[in-house]
Scaffold this active site. Structure first.
Site, PDB file in Angstrom:
ATOM      1  CE  LYS A   1      79.749  11.541  50.542  1.00 51.14           C
ATOM      2  NZ  LYS A   1      80.568  12.178  49.521  1.00 51.14           N
TER       3      LYS A   1
ATOM      4  CD  GLU B   1      78.629  14.367  41.071  1.00 51.57           C
ATOM      5  OE1 GLU B   1      78.488  15.087  42.062  1.00 51.57           O
ATOM      6  OE2 GLU B   1      78.360  13.154  41.066  1.00 51.57           O
TER       7      GLU B   1
ATOM      8  NE  ARG C   1      74.476  11.405  50.140  1.00 52.11           N
ATOM      9  CZ  ARG C   1      75.007  12.625  50.097  1.00 52.11           C
ATOM     10  NH1 ARG C   1      74.642  13.487  49.150  1.00 52.11           N
ATOM     11  NH2 ARG C   1      75.892  13.009  50.992  1.00 52.11           N
TER      12      ARG C   1
END
Ligand code: PLP
Ligand code: COI
Length: 341
Positions: free
Chosen positions: A183, A219, A81
């Protein structure tokens, strides 16, 4: 010897530990990397990260297992990720094998900071990288630093497993074709006003809606959302602008393979929560683990879950027990999930 820390009373705060890992990128390559005691970062006043927020990060944990081993949970997915995050911000990816090795080195170097089994605390591992050389025109940096520090942590939400109340935010977290799926520090910078607003109003977190139509649940600021429907099955919001949580992806496997539950990943409308279609709701992530949501507040309207405000609902509790059982070595893990230090 374990450090003299009151493990059971830790919150989710930074504690300076002994060692950290640092590697620098210059002239098109990463150097060998070192473990150092130096917790200070020295960069140009005009560094890319300071001017245009060119930074990405990861979060994972190390655990002491029941039989006393120190392990990490699926660090390969964090490595992957972070490569995706770096690529999206035009940063040189830190190679996967190097990432795994660096995690191992930094946890081993801080072995005494890994909370003991059963203490309720874990060692949070924070890899991150940023543009370090001067950048004034809007463009990617040419030099970068990759670092990992570790810090022992307790529950992310005060009260641990007590259900929280969250609000539907008036702010958006991600743009339709933006950076919600990676992220990047910038996603969190722009959530700060929203979280301060939520906290001032007495809410623990924000639920963000899809930015295009504001009708679908995406989210929260720091975790994915998981619902349990009236049949006791798992429903996961699907969207291109949410972070692909490693905890949530693992829970989907745990639900199907360990608990025999049906798992559906689909768009979830806010109106379904309003209609009371879900019996349980939880926030899932490395920091959050599974934190139960008792109530969603949408501009004064309250959508309460059947599981109530006293404890986690029965299905989320099973998911929680199974996931943490795997992480702490009480249950057998699927192949490749556990990395021993
Ligand atoms: N969503 C957001 C916005 C997060 O910051 C995090 C934390 O990492 C998560 C979801 C959960 O992801 P993971 O389970 O990989 O920690
Ligand atoms: C994590 O769960 O690792 C996170 O990064 C969430 C939050 C602390 C930013």
């Amino acid at each position: 010897m374990a450090k003299d820390v009151d493990w059971s009373n830790l919150g989710f705060d930074y504690v300076k530990t002994d060692k950290r890992y640092v590697s620098n990128y210059k002239d098109g390559k990463w150097d060998d990397g070192v473990i150092t005691e130096d917790d200070k970062v020295v960069i140009s006043e005009c560094a890319g990260v300071l001017q245009y927020a060119q930074t990405v990060f990861e979060g994972l944990k190390a655990y002491t297992t029941e039989d006393g081993r120190i392990v990490t949970f699926r660090p390969d997915l964090n490595a992957e990720r972070m490569i995706d995050s770096a690529s999206r911000l035009e940063m040189p990816p830190f190679p996967k094998e190097r990432f795994l090795d660096a995690v191992k080195q930094v946890v081993a170097a801080n072995r005494e900071w890994v909370p003991p089994y059963g203490s309720g605390a874990t060692l949070y591992i924070r890899p991150y990288m940023f543009g370090s050389n001067p950048v004034i025109g809007v463009k990617p940096a040419e030099e970068y630093q990759f670092r990992i520090f570790v810090t022992p942590v307790g529950p992310y939400f005060k009260g641990g497993a007590k259900p929280i109340t969250v609000k539907i935010s008036d702010f958006d977290r991600a743009a339709p074709h933006g950076t919600g799926h990676i992220k990047a520090g910038l996603n969190y910078a722009m959530s700060l006003h929203a979280i301060v607003t939520a906290h001032n109003e007495g809410f623990a977190e924000n639920i963000y809606l899809d930015p295009a139509t504001r009708t679908k649940i995406e989210e929260t600021g720091g975790a994915n959302i998981i619902f349990i429907d009236g049949d006791g099955n798992v429903v996961i919001p699907k969207s291109n602008s949410i972070l692909p949580s490693i905890t949530r992806r693992s829970l989907m496997v745990v639900a199907e393979k360990y608990l025999g539950l049906k798992v559906t990943q689909r768009e979830v409308l806010l109106s379904e929560a309003e209609n009371g279609d879900f019996k349980e709701c939880g926030l899932c992530g490395t920091a959050a683990v599974i934190s139960p949501v008792g109530k969603i507040v949408d501009h004064g309207k309250e959508y309460a879950f059947a599981s109530g405000m006293d404890q986690m609902g029965p299905t989320l509790q099973k998911l929680y027990d199974t996931l943490t059982g795997i992480q702490m070595g009480r249950l057998e893990a699927p192949e490749g999930w556990i990395y021993e230090i």
